[in-house]
Design a protein around this motif. Structure first.
Motif, short mmCIF file in Angstrom:
data_model
loop_
_atom_site.label_atom_id
_atom_site.label_comp_id
_atom_site.label_asym_id
_atom_site.label_seq_id
_atom_site.Cartn_x
_atom_site.Cartn_y
_atom_site.Cartn_z
N LEU A 121 0.92 -1.28 0.02
CA LEU A 121 0.05 0.09 -0.20
C LEU A 121 1.01 1.08 0.12
O LEU A 121 1.84 1.31 0.69
N GLN A 126 -1.03 3.10 4.66
CA GLN A 126 -0.75 2.04 5.70
C GLN A 126 -1.25 2.27 6.95
O GLN A 126 -1.47 3.40 7.47
N SER A 127 -1.08 1.07 7.74
CA SER A 127 -1.71 1.11 9.08
C SER A 127 -3.11 1.57 9.24
O SER A 127 -3.54 1.98 10.37
N GLY A 129 -5.71 -0.62 8.65
CA GLY A 129 -6.53 -1.80 8.54
C GLY A 129 -7.23 -2.33 7.14
O GLY A 129 -7.50 -3.48 6.97
N GLY A 131 -5.00 -3.23 4.70
CA GLY A 131 -4.07 -4.70 4.39
C GLY A 131 -4.78 -5.79 4.87
O GLY A 131 -5.15 -6.87 4.47
N THR A 132 -5.13 -5.83 6.44
CA THR A 132 -5.96 -6.73 6.93
C THR A 132 -7.37 -7.27 6.32
O THR A 132 -7.48 -8.35 6.08
N GLY A 160 7.71 -5.60 10.41
CA GLY A 160 6.52 -5.13 10.58
C GLY A 160 5.72 -5.67 9.62
O GLY A 160 4.41 -6.22 10.11
N ARG A 163 5.03 -9.29 11.11
CA ARG A 163 4.08 -9.27 12.26
C ARG A 163 2.72 -9.19 11.59
O ARG A 163 1.95 -9.95 11.97
N ARG A 167 -0.35 -12.13 12.33
CA ARG A 167 -1.47 -11.74 12.70
C ARG A 167 -2.73 -12.29 11.75
O ARG A 167 -3.83 -12.43 12.38
C1 LIG Z 1 2.62 -4.47 5.21
C2 LIG Z 1 1.10 -4.10 4.69
C3 LIG Z 1 0.53 -4.53 3.48
C4 LIG Z 1 0.35 -4.01 5.74
O1 LIG Z 1 -1.12 -3.33 5.53
P1 LIG Z 1 -1.71 -2.33 6.55
O2 LIG Z 1 -2.94 -1.91 5.89
O3 LIG Z 1 -0.65 -1.02 6.65
O4 LIG Z 1 -1.94 -3.00 7.69
P2 LIG Z 1 -2.98 -3.18 8.96
O5 LIG Z 1 -3.54 -1.70 9.17
O6 LIG Z 1 -4.01 -4.06 8.53
O7 LIG Z 1 -2.16 -3.54 10.16
C5 LIG Z 1 -1.14 -2.99 10.69
C6 LIG Z 1 0.04 -3.75 10.82
O8 LIG Z 1 0.67 -3.72 9.31
C7 LIG Z 1 2.33 -3.79 9.71
N1 LIG Z 1 2.77 -2.42 8.96
C8 LIG Z 1 2.32 -1.05 9.05
N2 LIG Z 1 3.03 -0.43 8.38
C9 LIG Z 1 3.91 -1.26 7.96
C10 LIG Z 1 5.18 -0.73 7.08
N3 LIG Z 1 5.18 0.40 6.62
N4 LIG Z 1 5.99 -1.79 6.60
C11 LIG Z 1 5.89 -3.13 7.04
N5 LIG Z 1 4.54 -3.38 7.78
C12 LIG Z 1 3.77 -2.38 8.33
C13 LIG Z 1 2.46 -3.81 11.11
O9 LIG Z 1 2.47 -5.02 11.37
C14 LIG Z 1 1.29 -3.14 11.73
O10 LIG Z 1 0.83 -3.40 12.97
P3 LIG Z 1 1.54 -2.62 14.09
O11 LIG Z 1 0.86 -1.36 14.17
O12 LIG Z 1 1.36 -3.70 15.46
O13 LIG Z 1 3.11 -2.52 13.93
C15 LIG Z 1 1.60 -2.37 4.44
O14 LIG Z 1 1.94 -1.79 5.64
C16 LIG Z 1 2.46 -2.08 3.41
O15 LIG Z 1 2.24 -1.98 2.17
N6 LIG Z 1 3.62 -1.99 3.83
C17 LIG Z 1 4.86 -1.55 3.03
C18 LIG Z 1 5.17 -2.55 1.99
C19 LIG Z 1 5.43 -3.80 2.59
O16 LIG Z 1 6.18 -3.85 3.56
N7 LIG Z 1 4.92 -4.92 1.95
C20 LIG Z 1 4.91 -6.20 2.35
C21 LIG Z 1 6.39 -6.70 1.56
S1 LIG Z 1 6.58 -8.41 1.93
#
Ligand SMILES: CC(C)(COP(=O)(O)OP(=O)(O)OC[C@H]1O[C@@H](n2cnc3c(N)ncnc32)[C@H](O)[C@@H]1OP(=O)(O)O)[C@@H](O)C(=O)NCCC(=O)NCCS
Length: 188
Positions: A121, A126-127, A129, A131-132, A160, A163, A167
């Motif tokens: 994203l 990000q963060s 909800g 992604g979930t 991150g 984790r 979850r």
């Molecule tokens: C990883 C990712 C898809 C999660 O989606 P999201 O909508 O942000 O996640 P949610 O809001 O549902 O859940 C929050 C969790 O996402 C993870 N997260 C949030 N931002 C993140 C970031 N920049 N990088 C990695 N993980 C991240 C953490 O585990 C967070 O939990 P925490 O608050 O306890 O730390 C999204 O943060 C992202 O695109 N991150 C950057 C790119 C990436 O790392 N992609 C995965 C490659 S393997």
């Protein structure tokens, strides 16, 4: 407000853009590196997998995030090597050679986890909800289609993301050499 919907054929360039913007500093700042990253990690799915991919779209329906999934590792291996690897090789020979091996881990584990995914994203989404939510939609969809299992490969440094996957029900299968392989058994 952003909404989650199925990916469409006309989303391809926005999906590639999200990939570029979430693949690290070099990819963001250097267009050639960005193009290479999106060719390696997003183009195949945006072109081939509408049935199993989701995008997060902003108010103007423009994708600002994605969950890309290929449910069939055999198809990925065949088409990615035939269509995408030669294009990547034209952009960068070393990357092209490396990409030829991308299907290997998916094929080795395909008997148990035939599907694999990539999720990213844009930072401002990000963060929240999303992604979930996308992940839960995909898991439900794959279960309904009787897909046995789903795997992914993440950078071991990306604690991150690891984790986040844990979850969402993924277990660590392998964590060595800078790569974390995680998977979920969808038959349970
Ligand atoms: C990883 C990712 C898809 C999660 O989606 P999201 O909508 O942000 O996640 P949610 O809001 O549902 O859940 C929050 C969790 O996402 C993870 N997260 C949030 N931002 C993140 C970031 N920049 N990088 C990695 N993980 C991240 C953490 O585990 C967070 O939990 P925490 O608050 O306890 O730390 C999204 O943060 C992202 O695109 N991150 C950057 C790119 C990436 O790392 N992609 C995965 C490659 S393997």
């Amino acid at each position: 407000m952003a909404t989650i919907r199925r990916m469409r054929a006309d989303d391809i360039s926005d999906v590639e853009y999200v990939c570029r913007m979430t693949a690290g500093e070099k990819s963001i700042n250097d267009e050639a590196v960005g193009r290479l990253m999106s060719s390696m990690f997003s183009t195949y799915y945006a072109r081939e997998c509408y049935d199993s991919c989701y995008v997060l779209a902003d108010d103007s329906d423009k994708p600002v995030g994605y969950l890309l999934c290929e449910p069939d590792y055999r198809r990925f291996s065949k088409i990615f090597r035939k269509v995408d690897v030669p294009e990547i090789y034209k952009l960068d020979k070393k990357a092209g050679l490396r990409c030829w091996f991308f299907p290997v881990p998916y094929s080795l584990m395909g008997w148990k986890y035939p599907a694999h995914l990539h999720i990213d994203l844009l930072p401002e989404y990000q963060s929240g909800g999303y992604g979930t939510k996308m992940m839960q939609m995909l898991l439900e969809d794959l279960r309904a289609k009787n897909v046995k299992g789903l795997m992914l490969i993440a950078g071991a440094w990306n604690t991150g993301a690891i984790r986040f996957y844990k979850r969402n029900g993924f277990k660590m299968v392998f964590n060595k050499l800078g790569e974390a392989v995680m998977a979920i058994d969808l038959t349970k």
